[in-house]
Scaffold this motif. Sequence first.
Motif, PDB file in Angstrom:
ATOM      1  N   SER A   1      -9.961  19.335  -0.699  1.00  0.00           N
ATOM      2  CA  SER A   1     -10.257  20.100  -1.892  1.00  0.00           C
ATOM      3  C   SER A   1     -11.815  20.560  -1.660  1.00  0.00           C
ATOM      4  N   PHE A   2     -12.276  21.667  -2.566  1.00  0.00           N
ATOM      5  CA  PHE A   2     -13.563  21.891  -2.709  1.00  0.00           C
ATOM      6  C   PHE A   2     -14.007  20.748  -3.846  1.00  0.00           C
ATOM      7  N   HIS A   3     -15.485  20.494  -3.315  1.00  0.00           N
ATOM      8  CA  HIS A   3     -16.332  19.469  -4.109  1.00  0.00           C
ATOM      9  C   HIS A   3     -17.230  20.045  -4.864  1.00  0.00           C
ATOM     10  N   MET A   4     -17.397  20.328  -6.131  1.00  0.00           N
ATOM     11  CA  MET A   4     -18.661  20.856  -6.874  1.00  0.00           C
ATOM     12  C   MET A   4     -19.507  19.869  -7.129  1.00  0.00           C
ATOM     13  N   ASN A   5     -20.934  20.191  -6.928  1.00  0.00           N
ATOM     14  CA  ASN A   5     -21.806  19.179  -7.263  1.00  0.00           C
ATOM     15  C   ASN A   5     -21.990  18.683  -8.607  1.00  0.00           C
ATOM     16  N   PRO A   6     -21.873  17.372  -9.063  1.00  0.00           N
ATOM     17  CA  PRO A   6     -21.853  16.956 -10.565  1.00  0.00           C
ATOM     18  C   PRO A   6     -23.072  17.529 -11.219  1.00  0.00           C
ATOM     19  N   HIS A   7     -24.090  17.413 -10.367  1.00  0.00           N
ATOM     20  CA  HIS A   7     -25.323  17.546 -11.051  1.00  0.00           C
ATOM     21  C   HIS A   7     -25.716  19.355 -10.875  1.00  0.00           C
ATOM     22  N   ASN A   8     -24.883  20.071 -10.197  1.00  0.00           N
ATOM     23  CA  ASN A   8     -25.062  21.504 -10.337  1.00  0.00           C
ATOM     24  C   ASN A   8     -23.923  22.148  -9.761  1.00  0.00           C
ATOM     25  N   PRO A   9     -22.872  22.572 -10.499  1.00  0.00           N
ATOM     26  CA  PRO A   9     -21.703  22.824 -10.057  1.00  0.00           C
ATOM     27  C   PRO A   9     -21.696  24.248  -9.294  1.00  0.00           C
ATOM     28  N   GLU A  10     -22.608  24.692  -9.110  1.00  0.00           N
ATOM     29  CA  GLU A  10     -23.049  26.182  -8.273  1.00  0.00           C
ATOM     30  C   GLU A  10     -22.734  25.699  -6.939  1.00  0.00           C
ATOM     31  N   GLN A  11     -23.244  24.539  -6.419  1.00  0.00           N
ATOM     32  CA  GLN A  11     -23.145  24.137  -5.202  1.00  0.00           C
ATOM     33  C   GLN A  11     -22.009  23.395  -4.925  1.00  0.00           C
ATOM     34  N   VAL A  12     -21.430  23.838  -3.945  1.00  0.00           N
ATOM     35  CA  VAL A  12     -19.741  23.252  -3.378  1.00  0.00           C
ATOM     36  C   VAL A  12     -19.863  23.137  -1.767  1.00  0.00           C
ATOM     37  N   LEU A  13     -19.051  21.792  -1.599  1.00  0.00           N
ATOM     38  CA  LEU A  13     -18.893  21.520  -0.179  1.00  0.00           C
ATOM     39  C   LEU A  13     -17.416  21.493  -0.092  1.00  0.00           C
ATOM     40  N   VAL A  14     -16.930  21.903   1.329  1.00  0.00           N
ATOM     41  CA  VAL A  14     -15.643  21.712   1.469  1.00  0.00           C
ATOM     42  C   VAL A  14     -15.702  21.280   2.997  1.00  0.00           C
ATOM     43  N   ARG A  15     -14.591  20.686   3.453  1.00  0.00           N
ATOM     44  CA  ARG A  15     -14.271  20.333   5.119  1.00  0.00           C
ATOM     45  C   ARG A  15     -13.279  21.292   5.467  1.00  0.00           C
ATOM     46  N   VAL A  16     -13.302  21.737   6.752  1.00  0.00           N
ATOM     47  CA  VAL A  16     -12.581  22.851   7.383  1.00  0.00           C
ATOM     48  C   VAL A  16     -12.426  22.271   8.752  1.00  0.00           C
ATOM     49  N   THR A  17     -11.150  22.576   9.264  1.00  0.00           N
ATOM     50  CA  THR A  17     -10.832  22.336  10.790  1.00  0.00           C
ATOM     51  C   THR A  17     -11.395  23.550  11.600  1.00  0.00           C
ATOM     52  N   ARG A  18     -11.242  23.437  12.942  1.00  0.00           N
ATOM     53  CA  ARG A  18     -11.491  24.254  13.808  1.00  0.00           C
ATOM     54  C   ARG A  18     -10.306  25.220  14.340  1.00  0.00           C
ATOM     55  N   LYS A  19     -10.347  26.521  14.308  1.00  0.00           N
ATOM     56  CA  LYS A  19      -9.507  27.151  14.886  1.00  0.00           C
ATOM     57  C   LYS A  19      -9.006  26.951  16.286  1.00  0.00           C
ATOM     58  N   SER A  20      -9.866  26.397  17.110  1.00  0.00           N
ATOM     59  CA  SER A  20      -9.067  25.817  18.539  1.00  0.00           C
ATOM     60  C   SER A  20      -8.286  24.789  18.549  1.00  0.00           C
ATOM     61  N   CYS A  21      -8.407  23.926  17.219  1.00  0.00           N
ATOM     62  CA  CYS A  21      -7.693  22.891  17.210  1.00  0.00           C
ATOM     63  C   CYS A  21      -6.382  23.146  16.687  1.00  0.00           C
ATOM     64  N   ASP A  22      -6.390  24.189  15.644  1.00  0.00           N
ATOM     65  CA  ASP A  22      -4.985  24.621  15.050  1.00  0.00           C
ATOM     66  C   ASP A  22      -4.030  25.275  16.245  1.00  0.00           C
ATOM     67  N   ASP A  23      -4.871  25.843  17.080  1.00  0.00           N
ATOM     68  CA  ASP A  23      -4.013  26.741  17.967  1.00  0.00           C
ATOM     69  C   ASP A  23      -3.291  25.623  19.214  1.00  0.00           C
ATOM     70  N   ARG A  24      -3.636  24.428  19.058  1.00  0.00           N
ATOM     71  CA  ARG A  24      -3.176  23.540  20.169  1.00  0.00           C
ATOM     72  C   ARG A  24      -2.710  22.086  19.427  1.00  0.00           C
TER      73      ARG A  24
END
Length: 872
Positions: free
Chosen positions: A187-210
């Motif tokens: 899930s998305f991770h909002m920075n607890p010190h500044n919720p405008e800043q967000v982190l999220v981890r994403v797979t690579r399409k080349s992996c999803d295709d195989r």
Amino acid sequence: AGRRVTSRGAMIHTMNRAAVLFAVLTLASVWHADAACASSQTFAKLQPSQTGLGTDPYEVEWITTQSGKTKLFVLTEKGKVYASNTNGASFVLVNPQLKGTGGDMDVARVLTSRTDSATGHVQSEHLILQGCQLEADASGYQRCTSKYHWASRDLGDTWIQPCGLEDTGAECFKSPSTIAGGHIEGSFHMNPHNPEQVLVRVTRKSCDDRDFVTSADGSCGHDLFYSPDFGKSWVNLVDNSQHRVVSFLDFNWAPDQVDGKPGIMATVYEDLEHLKQRAGYNWDYNVHFVYSTDLFASAHQTLMRCGNVFQTLGKDVYVAKNADCEAFHGASEDERDGFVGGQVELQLSIDGGKNFARACFPVSVADNGYTIFDYRDDVSGPDFIVVDHDEEDEVARAAPIGNIYSSDKSGQLYSLSMRRALYLGGAVDFTNVEGIPGIYFANQVASGALGDPAEFIQTRISYNNGGAWQPLVPPSVDATRKPIVCAGVCQLHLHGASSWDVGTWETRLGSVYSQRNAPGVVIATGNVANALSFDPRVVNTYLSRDSGASWDEILQGPHIYEFGNKGGLIVAAKMSSLGPANKIQFSKDEGETWTDLPLAREMNVHNIRVDPVGDGLVFLVHGTDSVEVSGDGDPDGVVYTIDFASLKDSNNAPFTFPKCDTAGDYEIWNPTVPGDSDGCILGKKYTMERRKRDSCCLNDNDYERTKTTETNCACGAYDVECQYGAERQVEFGECDRMPNIELDKCPALVGQQYPNSNKRMIAGTSCVGDRDALGVGSFTVGAPGAKNKKDDGEKNAMSAATRAFLVILSLFAAVAAFIWAYGKFKLGQYMPEQVRHVMDQIRDRVDEALGRRNPAPAGYFEPLGDFDNEEL
């Protein structure tokens, strides 16, 4: 009541044995026939505040900001979101306001900014609705691949629509998956010190295709994306690092954000070849724990080699790493083939990741993972850690068990508190009593029952921070006031977190539950027998007003429950595991009497929630309709809202619940340990104010228990536990060193003083006079000739004792007869008080020299008494 445990890889954040039952003096209280709070009011059938949900409302977010703004969100299993600005009195379907929803596009999560644990307020009005569109990958596995997500800066009054749609407005929320082509993991991770800043981890399409198992080109790595502007734009941190990082595994915001810079902690692969070989080890030697404050644009700081998984709790940082990391990296390529990556150690930092120290556990078997319990915000480091050991015995390895270890004040040395604690599906049956430090409940698989652990699980309670465990005294009568009769050993056993977190609504049972606003009050489901039962037909609902010392059976059958009005109200309903409920019940006197609120339609009750920061008078009961079904044949979701401030009876008269009088409706209560006349818990005597059980009045919302006082006690048996590397073989016996324990192998002990008694003060105790409790004498761990091993220690201790005995023998013989006569004939009664006090001290010292000890406190049960050396 929101009892959930959140898993995070191998580390999880925010869960006994057959024992001799000593005499416990406190008996369960029973109902009074003329209970003062019995209500004469009757109520018409409640109408649901929301129906037609389609499916079960499985997630409820009751959000309150620091400014007092409140909003209630209900998310159903089918991805529909309902919102209420009226504390649940009415709801509005949100999905029509979300562009792109419809068809297979649903909302998967409702994400808020960080909640202050002390106040219950969220730190901002930022909100993200994470979308989900199920698609099958190359191997047929379905996963969420949504490119549509919605955001709000005002708790959903207005929505920022997804980018890529028509008429999204001046601002839109861009999905990183549209950039990378893969899908979002987690899930998305909002920075607890500044919720405008967000982190999220994403797979690579080349992996999803195989098939990622056969992929050998590094395509199945993960990118970490950062947004500085609440989803408007994103930066791929793998690209930003110029490929100094080739894949991110675990990530989070650092506890401290220096000078407003986005501090990020992560576990990463730094080499593409290592990423390709990642399947070679259970715990990878080539994954490292790193830190960056500039989005990895410059060389990142490696905080720990081989750090695979980490967790941040406040300023504490926990990292699980390969135990033989340095040996692996110091070995040649050929030698590395002999490393299997199965041994794990836990590293702990209490300063936000600046410095780390190894946590030492006395049982040396492989670790599968850790569960961290950190109940006290005012103390750095964990209170307990539960270790999922990889036991050598096949039966024990397959059993759902873990060991509970208690921490010393440094957070580095862990003493074995309980073996075989129930550890099922990531949930540990271990919890504290809110508002009173040091009292814990745990469920344990009895010795010899590992083959079928569900048949012999027992509940134990500790009054001294896990230093000692004892059974629960059952009530003498049931909810109908008939005597409770059982065959064999009759003890009370209660369900824990695993009974709530694991299974379905047809099998779940309410777990041990308490609230800081109602000190000493504990409610749970369970049964009276020799072991815990999972059959809802024999499970009942119990309540204690004295932190578990005594119990009442308050309702027959398993119920779900919630506190309100700072303990002044309890709302309960029959759990769906026993079938549909046709009423909700509430009590104004902590379960002595109950009043029915009949329902317009029967429902399968799943949970009860309460306004988190208000008067505690609004309750939300949700589940599924037992009759109506949705168009796809699934049970229809339903929500009932009960607002006691506006509740009317069947005659349209207001619900009678007068406000409390501070002069006459409260009492002073002293929490005590059963059988301990001193009344001390962790070195303190507590005097607390609480509402009288029969007052039946309403606590003011601004009422605070200001009459709580604390007085320090002298140190005693309940303030000590065995030091790292020691155990008790018999109840209340001496702490003996474990076989094969080498103290100097633990870095935290080297150069430290280790008491000859093998004891230590329990972390958190405030008692006075620790020398009397720990005994006299110690040695320096790691010093030449020190007792670093058990055999050497026994030899040295014997010679020292012999020399001491020869020195004092002549003096002791001269006074021995008088000391014996003083105790035998109670000569102290003929002496002045000051002289008697001195003589008592002398006699205590002589008893200590002779090895005579005071008897164990009533109810005391040593945690390690039933272990064979082979088990270690």
